[in-house]
Design a protein around this motif. Structure first.
Motif, PDB file in Angstrom:
ATOM      1  N   GLN B   6      33.438 -11.254  48.737  1.00  0.00           N
ATOM      2  CA  GLN B   6      32.297 -10.553  48.240  1.00  0.00           C
ATOM      3  C   GLN B   6      31.510 -10.371  46.671  1.00  0.00           C
ATOM      4  OE1 GLN B   6      33.230  -6.666  49.935  1.00  0.00           O
ATOM      5  NE2 GLN B   6      34.710  -7.637  52.194  1.00  0.00           N
ATOM      6  N   LEU B   9      30.085 -13.255  45.674  1.00  0.00           N
ATOM      7  CA  LEU B   9      28.371 -12.658  45.370  1.00  0.00           C
ATOM      8  C   LEU B   9      27.618 -11.854  45.366  1.00  0.00           C
ATOM      9  CD1 LEU B   9      28.128 -12.138  49.709  1.00  0.00           C
ATOM     10  CD2 LEU B   9      26.192 -13.289  47.906  1.00  0.00           C
ATOM     11  N   LEU B  10      28.647 -10.575  44.706  1.00  0.00           N
ATOM     12  CA  LEU B  10      27.843  -9.757  43.706  1.00  0.00           C
ATOM     13  C   LEU B  10      27.891 -10.391  42.279  1.00  0.00           C
ATOM     14  CD1 LEU B  10      30.639  -6.337  44.524  1.00  0.00           C
ATOM     15  CD2 LEU B  10      28.039  -7.031  45.240  1.00  0.00           C
ATOM     16  N   PRO B  94      31.169  -6.617  55.467  1.00  0.00           N
ATOM     17  CA  PRO B  94      29.802  -6.945  55.697  1.00  0.00           C
ATOM     18  C   PRO B  94      29.131  -8.559  56.160  1.00  0.00           C
ATOM     19  CG  PRO B  94      29.261  -6.017  53.605  1.00  0.00           C
ATOM     20  CD  PRO B  94      31.096  -6.563  53.864  1.00  0.00           C
ATOM     21  N   VAL B  96      26.741  -9.646  56.772  1.00  0.00           N
ATOM     22  CA  VAL B  96      24.896  -9.489  56.564  1.00  0.00           C
ATOM     23  C   VAL B  96      25.022  -9.649  54.980  1.00  0.00           C
ATOM     24  CG1 VAL B  96      24.630  -7.023  56.586  1.00  0.00           C
ATOM     25  CG2 VAL B  96      23.255  -8.303  57.185  1.00  0.00           C
ATOM     26  N   GLY B  97      26.154  -9.248  54.256  1.00  0.00           N
ATOM     27  CA  GLY B  97      25.632  -9.155  52.657  1.00  0.00           C
ATOM     28  C   GLY B  97      25.240 -11.151  52.193  1.00  0.00           C
ATOM     29  N   LEU B  99      23.172 -12.957  53.580  1.00  0.00           N
ATOM     30  CA  LEU B  99      21.991 -13.391  53.402  1.00  0.00           C
ATOM     31  C   LEU B  99      21.998 -12.877  51.846  1.00  0.00           C
ATOM     32  CD1 LEU B  99      20.744 -11.579  55.967  1.00  0.00           C
ATOM     33  CD2 LEU B  99      20.806 -13.587  56.320  1.00  0.00           C
ATOM     34  N   LEU B 100      22.405 -11.899  51.133  1.00  0.00           N
ATOM     35  CA  LEU B 100      22.296 -11.772  49.835  1.00  0.00           C
ATOM     36  C   LEU B 100      21.794 -13.177  48.753  1.00  0.00           C
ATOM     37  CD1 LEU B 100      23.362  -8.526  49.288  1.00  0.00           C
ATOM     38  CD2 LEU B 100      20.995  -8.946  48.362  1.00  0.00           C
ATOM     39  N   ILE B 102      20.713 -15.868  49.738  1.00  0.00           N
ATOM     40  CA  ILE B 102      19.643 -16.603  49.135  1.00  0.00           C
ATOM     41  C   ILE B 102      18.393 -15.955  48.327  1.00  0.00           C
ATOM     42  CG2 ILE B 102      17.132 -17.058  51.317  1.00  0.00           C
ATOM     43  CD1 ILE B 102      18.984 -16.412  53.631  1.00  0.00           C
ATOM     44  N   PRO B 103      17.928 -15.265  48.675  1.00  0.00           N
ATOM     45  CA  PRO B 103      17.196 -14.442  46.981  1.00  0.00           C
ATOM     46  C   PRO B 103      18.316 -14.187  45.726  1.00  0.00           C
ATOM     47  CG  PRO B 103      17.603 -12.837  48.184  1.00  0.00           C
ATOM     48  CD  PRO B 103      18.205 -13.940  49.477  1.00  0.00           C
ATOM     49  N   ALA B 106      17.640 -18.795  45.420  1.00  0.00           N
ATOM     50  CA  ALA B 106      16.395 -19.055  45.119  1.00  0.00           C
ATOM     51  C   ALA B 106      15.972 -18.476  43.470  1.00  0.00           C
ATOM     52  CB  ALA B 106      15.218 -18.490  45.680  1.00  0.00           C
TER      53      ALA B 106
END
Lengths: 382, 255
Positions: B6, B9-10, B94, B96-97, B99-100, B102-103, B106
């Protein structure tokens, strides 16, 4: 390899030729055959079988290899042509989709950050009694108060979902929290000022938006008081640690953990919603809508549906509405009232936060109420 | 999702946001310029949160380490033991996090390009709504640089004719009508690229460059129609020079 192979095919050892070594052992087998005449015929047949198999294998390799080579050549020539053709036809659309998708995510990030900071701060630092004291005990009275309190959160709809969630966890009645959830993105000062800029000649549009949005939020809150069921919401106290912060250090830790969790959670759903928004943005060109502007009723419904599909941020939708010049003012009002309350991005965010059962019922009901209230307000004011 | 994932990801999201807002002007392809400070702030906050989260995950993973060790010793042959050991480290993050990523990836690796002629040709040109009236005199300069928006509102709504006789310079990309008219075009955004609308100025007296080319055009306003009426559209420029230019850092205009 050799000695093994020879041993394996010697008939006095095993009496059998292993099928897997047939090609290599040809000459050796022949000398063995001369030694043992009694098995001569069987062995010879076996050798012939082996040779046939080897030949067949060779044919397969040559034919198959040639075929593969041909296919590969054709594919490498036609493939790029085909891909290039596809790219020529759909490439710009894909590139535009990618840009719009990224844009919606990027512009959502600061608002999401604001929303998660506020919600985590409420969860970690604001004692439950505060909201109990601020809001009227009677739920039917608390709803309009909470709806009007939406004025204070200057953000778009991405920010309001986590805030409403943390309000509920802090013991605010769901009806009041939901009224806040609906009104905050639609009636805050930033949005109202933007609306007045987008419609320089019609201040009644600003008033209409304020009244219709607030009315929708309050009606939805009351509907929840009357018909809503807490069963549709996830059980309270999902994060029990959030309920009872003990020392100040723990509270900061709780705050940090809350922001981390909420941001990743809501952010993931923001990505889902952005993908949906980008898809409709590319698939439905604005000029296509001109065909539907003739009937006033149809145009209201059309723009109300469009607001759901396009997911324009509530701080920008007034400009989009202003640019839809072919539509009646009431239809454009409906676009601005529905947009911040129901859209694909929000449905994704809400089903992530409150569960799908809730998000679908709530969004459907809100859509109906929002359309009705903008039609009434539009008929009265515009 | 484990805690340190997590946190990672942040940090990834924060890095992506800072890369497009603080370390380059790439953010202008997606959102309006005024969002920049908020983007930088969010990016910085995300990285700080991620680092704090990593520290918290590290300290949290050290504490239950001993108990975990004993656990694994006890149930050495049981499959559960590994699950059990993990159970201490991660809160129910979560999923679903993810998914962040991807953008974020990119934006870090290959940020998508700005919208251009493809989007502009699909939409009707926006007609700015405004009151007819007199405008302040144009700023000094020969030629004077105007945005397409400024040129359009003066061309269509100025009853005082403030642009008469002035040389103006416009920048946009080329789009064409089937009838041969060509336009200097910009996309206007009010919040992000999702709400972009094209604005077009018709160019006369110059051959059309290939569609999509960015050009700077010098010329004079071509008055037509009564201000504020349909005849005044589209705003038109008599070109004297047309020069190809690279795409500007800020590809959109604001509404």
């Amino acid at each position: 390899m050799r000695p093994d192979v020879r041993g394996a095919v010697r008939p006095d050892v095993h009496g059998e030729v292993r099928p897997d070594v047939r090609g290599d052992v040809h000459s050796d087998v022949r000398s063995d055959v001369r030694r043992d005449r009694g098995r001569h015929g069987r062995d010879l047949r076996r050798v012939a079988d082996g040779a046939r198999l080897a030949a067949r294998g060779l044919v397969y390799v040559v034919v198959g290899g040639t075929a593969l080579l041909v296919i590969a050549t054709v594919a490498s020539v036609l493939g790029p042509m085909f891909a290039w053709d596809l790219w020529g036809r759909y490439g710009p659309a894909v590139a535009a989709w990618w840009t719009v998708f990224t844009a919606v995510v990027v512009q959502g990030v600061p608002f999401l950050m604001l929303g998660t900071l506020v919600s985590a701060a409420i969860g970690a630092f604001v004692p439950e009694q505060v909201f109990r004291r601020l809001l009227p005990r009677n739920q039917a009275l608390a709803v309009p108060v909470a709806g009007a309190a939406g004025v204070v959160l200057p953000g778009c709809e991405c920010a309001s979902v986590p805030v409403a969630d943390s309000l509920m966890r802090r013991g605010v009645a769901p009806a009041a929290a939901l009224a806040f959830l609906l009104s905050a993105p639609a009636i805050n000062p930033v949005v109202l000022v933007a609306t007045s800029i987008a419609f320089p000649d019609s201040p009644e549009m600003v008033v209409g938006r304020l009244v219709a949005s607030l009315a929708t939020a309050v009606v939805m809150g009351w509907l929840w008081v009357r018909f809503g069921s807490d069963k549709w919401l996830p059980p309270r106290g999902r994060r029990p640690a959030a309920q009872t912060p003990t020392s100040p250090g723990d509270r900061w830790g709780e705050f940090r953990g809350g922001v981390q969790h909420d941001f990743l959670h809501a952010g993931g759903f923001l990505v889902v919603g952005s993908a949906a928004a980008a898809t409709f943005n590319i698939v439905v060109p604005g000029s296509m809508l001109a065909a539907f502007t003739e009937s006033p009723w149809l145009s209201v419904l059309l723009l109300a549906v469009l607001a759901v599909l396009l997911c324009v941020c509530s701080e920008a939708d007034e400009f989009v509405a202003a640019s839809l010049t072919g539509f009646s003012p009431t239809a454009r009002l409906a676009f601005m009232v529905v947009g911040p309350m129901v859209d694909l991005k929000l449905i994704a965010l809400q089903s992530g936060t409150f569960g799908r059962a809730f998000a679908i019922r709530f969004s459907a009901a809100t859509w109906v109420v929002a359309v009705a209230s903008s039609v009434l307000v539009g008929w009265w004011l515009l | 999702m484990r805690r340190n994932v997590q946190a990672g990801l942040l940090v990834l999201c924060g890095a992506a946001v800072l890369r497009i807002s603080l370390f380059s002007e790439v953010y202008l392809r997606y959102v309006k310029a005024s969002l920049r400070p908020y983007l930088i702030l969010s990016g910085g906050l995300l990285i700080t949160l991620g680092l704090l989260g990593a520290v918290a995950a590290w300290t949290a993973s050290r504490k239950p380490q001993e108990t975990k060790h004993e656990h694994e010793h006890e149930h050495e042959h049981e499959h559960e033991s590994t699950n059990h050991g993990h159970g201490h480290d991660h809160t129910s993050g979560p999923r679903v996090g993810w998914l962040l990523a991807i953008p974020a990836a990119a934006l870090l690796l290959f940020p998508p390009p700005a919208l251009g002629s493809y989007s502009a040709e699909r939409e009707e040109a926006a007609r700015i709504a405004q009151r007819v009236g007199t405008f302040d005199a144009l700023p000094a300069g020969d030629p004077v640089d105007l945005t397409l928006n400024q040129f359009t509102s003066r061309a269509v709504y100025d009853s005082g004719g403030s642009m008469t006789g002035r040389a103006v310079r416009l920048t946009g990309f080329v789009t064409r009508d089937p009838d041969g008219t060509w336009y200097a075009t910009r996309l206007q955004i009010s919040c992000c690229a999702a709400d972009s609308r094209p604005i077009k100025v018709a160019i006369r007296d110059a051959p059309a460059p290939p569609p999509g080319t960015w050009v700077t055009i010098t010329g004079t306003w071509h008055p037509k129609g009564t201000p504020g009426t349909d005849e005044a559209w589209p705003p038109t420029l008599d070109a004297t020079t047309v020069k190809r230019v690279p795409q500007p850092e800020s590809p959109y205009e604001n509404w």
